[in-house]
Write a protein that holds these residues in place. Structure first.
Motif, PDB file in Angstrom:
ATOM      1  N   THR A 139       6.412  29.670  17.420  1.00 28.96           N
ATOM      2  CA  THR A 139       6.629  30.864  18.232  1.00 28.96           C
ATOM      3  C   THR A 139       7.747  30.670  19.245  1.00 28.96           C
ATOM      4  O   THR A 139       8.675  31.483  19.321  1.00 28.96           O
ATOM      5  N   TYR A 140       7.662  29.600  20.038  1.00 29.68           N
ATOM      6  CA  TYR A 140       8.561  29.447  21.178  1.00 29.68           C
ATOM      7  C   TYR A 140       9.767  28.553  20.883  1.00 29.68           C
ATOM      8  O   TYR A 140      10.903  28.904  21.204  1.00 29.68           O
ATOM      9  N   THR A 141       9.511  27.385  20.275  1.00 30.79           N
ATOM     10  CA  THR A 141      10.607  26.437  20.073  1.00 30.79           C
ATOM     11  C   THR A 141      11.629  26.957  19.081  1.00 30.79           C
ATOM     12  O   THR A 141      12.846  26.830  19.307  1.00 30.79           O
ATOM     13  N   ALA A 142      11.164  27.539  17.987  1.00 27.55           N
ATOM     14  CA  ALA A 142      12.099  28.051  16.977  1.00 27.55           C
ATOM     15  C   ALA A 142      12.992  29.137  17.558  1.00 27.55           C
ATOM     16  O   ALA A 142      14.202  29.176  17.296  1.00 27.55           O
ATOM     17  N   TYR A 305      15.022  17.836  24.061  1.00 28.76           N
ATOM     18  CA  TYR A 305      15.638  19.025  23.478  1.00 28.76           C
ATOM     19  C   TYR A 305      14.566  20.023  23.058  1.00 28.76           C
ATOM     20  O   TYR A 305      14.689  21.234  23.308  1.00 28.76           O
ATOM     21  N   PHE A 306      13.484  19.518  22.445  1.00 21.53           N
ATOM     22  CA  PHE A 306      12.382  20.399  22.078  1.00 21.53           C
ATOM     23  C   PHE A 306      11.758  21.040  23.318  1.00 21.53           C
ATOM     24  O   PHE A 306      11.396  22.219  23.311  1.00 21.53           O
ATOM     25  N   SER A 310      11.913  24.943  24.027  1.00 18.08           N
ATOM     26  CA  SER A 310      10.615  25.610  24.146  1.00 18.08           C
ATOM     27  C   SER A 310      10.538  26.389  25.449  1.00 18.08           C
ATOM     28  O   SER A 310      10.044  27.527  25.489  1.00 18.08           O
ATOM     29  N   MET A 311      11.022  25.776  26.534  1.00 20.39           N
ATOM     30  CA  MET A 311      11.020  26.460  27.825  1.00 20.39           C
ATOM     31  C   MET A 311      11.914  27.694  27.783  1.00 20.39           C
ATOM     32  O   MET A 311      11.582  28.738  28.374  1.00 20.39           O
ATOM     33  N   ALA A 312      13.040  27.603  27.088  1.00 22.99           N
ATOM     34  CA  ALA A 312      13.913  28.766  26.948  1.00 22.99           C
ATOM     35  C   ALA A 312      13.210  29.881  26.186  1.00 22.99           C
ATOM     36  O   ALA A 312      13.310  31.062  26.543  1.00 22.99           O
ATOM     37  N   GLY A 313      12.469  29.508  25.141  1.00 25.15           N
ATOM     38  CA  GLY A 313      11.729  30.522  24.393  1.00 25.15           C
ATOM     39  C   GLY A 313      10.620  31.147  25.221  1.00 25.15           C
ATOM     40  O   GLY A 313      10.416  32.367  25.193  1.00 25.15           O
ATOM     41  N   ILE A 314       9.886  30.305  25.991  1.00 21.50           N
ATOM     42  CA  ILE A 314       8.796  30.827  26.823  1.00 21.50           C
ATOM     43  C   ILE A 314       9.345  31.731  27.912  1.00 21.50           C
ATOM     44  O   ILE A 314       8.780  32.795  28.200  1.00 21.50           O
ATOM     45  N   LEU A 351       2.711  17.323  21.347  1.00 15.24           N
ATOM     46  CA  LEU A 351       1.821  16.719  20.357  1.00 15.24           C
ATOM     47  C   LEU A 351       2.357  16.926  18.943  1.00 15.24           C
ATOM     48  O   LEU A 351       2.295  16.035  18.097  1.00 15.24           O
ATOM     49  N   HIS A 352       2.893  18.116  18.695  1.00 20.98           N
ATOM     50  CA  HIS A 352       3.430  18.399  17.359  1.00 20.98           C
ATOM     51  C   HIS A 352       4.800  17.754  17.147  1.00 20.98           C
ATOM     52  O   HIS A 352       5.268  17.667  16.013  1.00 20.98           O
ATOM     53  N   THR A 353       5.430  17.303  18.241  1.00 23.64           N
ATOM     54  CA  THR A 353       6.758  16.698  18.129  1.00 23.64           C
ATOM     55  C   THR A 353       6.739  15.457  17.241  1.00 23.64           C
ATOM     56  O   THR A 353       7.695  15.201  16.492  1.00 23.64           O
ATOM     57  N   SER A 354       5.657  14.677  17.307  1.00 27.94           N
ATOM     58  CA  SER A 354       5.579  13.466  16.481  1.00 27.94           C
ATOM     59  C   SER A 354       5.677  13.805  15.003  1.00 27.94           C
ATOM     60  O   SER A 354       6.374  13.117  14.239  1.00 27.94           O
ATOM     61  N   TYR A 355       4.964  14.859  14.582  1.00 26.14           N
ATOM     62  CA  TYR A 355       5.063  15.244  13.175  1.00 26.14           C
ATOM     63  C   TYR A 355       6.435  15.840  12.872  1.00 26.14           C
ATOM     64  O   TYR A 355       6.968  15.640  11.777  1.00 26.14           O
ATOM     65  N   MET A 356       7.019  16.565  13.827  1.00 22.78           N
ATOM     66  CA  MET A 356       8.354  17.116  13.611  1.00 22.78           C
ATOM     67  C   MET A 356       9.365  15.993  13.388  1.00 22.78           C
ATOM     68  O   MET A 356      10.223  16.080  12.509  1.00 22.78           O
TER      69      MET A 356
END
Length: 469
Positions: A139-142, A305-306, A310-314, A351-356
């Motif tokens: 939602t936010y990072t993309a 960067y993520f 993400s902050m820019a998206g939020i 938390l999802h960054t590790s999988y990314m």
């Protein structure tokens, strides 16, 4: 001779723990420096966005700690990769301090307990939270990956032009209000429709006056004047960010395509060992890993960067619950509840960054830069000489013997349950799709206002006073 060999053996034994200590101290000392930088960054970040009038000590400390814990957890990933990679020499043989399997197991368990507090105990719960983080990333990072660089490239509208436009709008609204009030100059009451229109116009006039005050403050703001002088640097930074975003897009697409073509499918979580298609970011990390801490710097940069995207998206979208917007994120005017929501979202994203990162560089996350020796037979012309073999150095992959290559604890943790890996795989495709949609939307939008997000209809004069002071 016996005494000489005994002395040499004792020196080798003493050198082993010393080497082990030096390697561990190097990895963890750099991690400590990064930890201090992360804590300082979290303090500045939260203080920048929190409301001055509604700030609370407990919520501020909680927000700083939550964001710091999330970033620190992500920073442990390259330490994990560093420790397994530095167990070996470039020729594929184990170093003296890592020759013992018990020593290697002890190091792996240190990362396991320090990072995850036990693999089986938290794997399912953390994976469940990571699924929520995946939704936040989609939602936010993309969207932030497209809106942040394009906003830097396009810049903001001229303050003088905005003030002139605001003055004209104010005069127009005042003229309409005077026309409506003229209808009741002789004492006749206004109709229901006119009263409703008058209320709307008065609310609009109040917002225009507030907008004018904010534009006046922005015109006197030194930061905006400095920002105008640094306009060429912002353009270059925006171009760099969009190139990084496109690199991530291409890398993630190649990684997902590799899984689609070479994995065993849904029942195995689309897991592949190593890479079958050339992955640019994976190759870059493998090239940087032997020169510690270059890969650590790159991984930390990717994580930050993520966070920034993400902050820019939020900030552009606000915090939503389905179709209901709960909070807006604005510098010096963010409520304590909104800060806690912000930190929770960023924590889930990290938390999802590790999988990314695993999706972007699977082989790097699995083995780092480890190599092993493969014994291959060498043909001879004379059969009486017997069989000969030669040792060939190969990069660690799924075909390597288990005792020759050490898999990182991060990889084992991320792939404990195959069905989570399957959901993550399809989430990557959704991420790519939302990024493309966000890129198109950001390109179609015009320049944003210099006071974008500072003045809304649901704000009060109290929030203006807070902003001014």
């Amino acid at each position: 001779m016996a005494s000489v060999s005994c002395v040499a053996g004792s020196e080798a034994v003493m050198a082993t723990p010393v080497a082990l200590l030096s390697e561990s101290v190097l990895g963890w000392s750099i991690f400590t420096i990064v930890l201090l930088v992360i804590v300082a960054f979290c303090w500045v970040y939260i203080r920048k966005y929190q409301s001055r009038q509604e700030s609370e000590v407990i919520s501020t400390i909680t927000a700083i700690c939550a964001l710091a814990i999330a970033l620190i957890t992500s920073a442990l990933l390259p330490v994990d990769i560093f420790l397994v990679s530095f167990m070996k020499y470039p020729n594929g043989t184990y170093k003296e301090w890592a020759a013992n399997n018990e020593t290697r197991q002890q190091i792996e368990n240190t990362v396991l307990y320090g990072y995850y507090n036990g693999l089986a105990a938290l794997s399912f719960s953390i994976s469940s939270l990571t699924l929520i983080g995946m939704l936040a990333v989609i939602t936010y990072t993309a969207y932030g990956m497209s809106v942040l660089p394009l906003n830097l490239i396009k810049g903001t509208r001229s303050i003088l032009y905005e003030r002139l436009e605001n003055t004209e709008d104010t005069e127009e609204v005042e003229h309409q209000i005077d026309k409506l009030k003229a209808k009741c100059a002789d004492g006749r009451p206004l109709s229901m429709r006119d009263r409703r229109n008058l209320q709307d116009l008065e609310a609009k006039l109040q917002m225009l006056h507030r907008r004018g005050r904010h534009l006046e403050i922005a015109e006197r703001n030194c930061c905006n004047k400095v920002g105008s002088a640094l306009r060429p640097m912002k353009i270059l930074l925006g171009v760099f960010f969009i190139l990084v975003a496109l690199l991530f897009f291409v890398t993630l697409f190649i990684s997902n395509l590799d899984k689609a073509l070479h994995s065993a499918g849904i029942s195995t979580g689309f897991i592949i060992f190593g890479t079958n298609l050339t992955n640019p970011l994976n190759e870059l990390l493998l090239a940087l890993q032997p020169v510690f801490p270059l890969d650590y710097v790159l991984i930390t940069t990717i994580t930050m960067y993520f966070v920034f995207t993400s902050m820019a998206g939020i900030r552009n979208m606000g915090i939503w619950f389905f179709w209901i917007r709960l909070y807006k994120i604005r510098p010096q005017r963010t409520r304590p509840q909104a800060l806690l929501f912000l930190c929770m979202i960023l924590l889930l994203i990290v938390l999802h960054t590790s999988y990314m990162i695993y999706s972007l560089a699977p082989q790097y996350v699995m083995y780092g830069s480890q190599k092993y020796l493969l014994q291959t037979p060498v043909p001879t012309t004379n059969s009486s000489q017997g069989n000969h073999s030669a040792a060939i150095t190969k990069i660690c992959d799924a075909d390597a013997p288990e005792d020759q290559c050490t898999v990182t604890r991060s990889y084992l943790f991320l792939h404990k349950f195959w069905f989570f890996s399957t959901i993550y795989y399809f989430g990557n495709w959704a991420f790519l799709l939302v990024f493309l949609i966000g890129l198109v939307v950001s390109c179609c939008k015009g320049k944003k206002s210099v006071i974008e997000g500072e003045v809304d209809a649901d704000d009060s004069d109290l929030s203006d006073d807070e902003y001014v002071h």
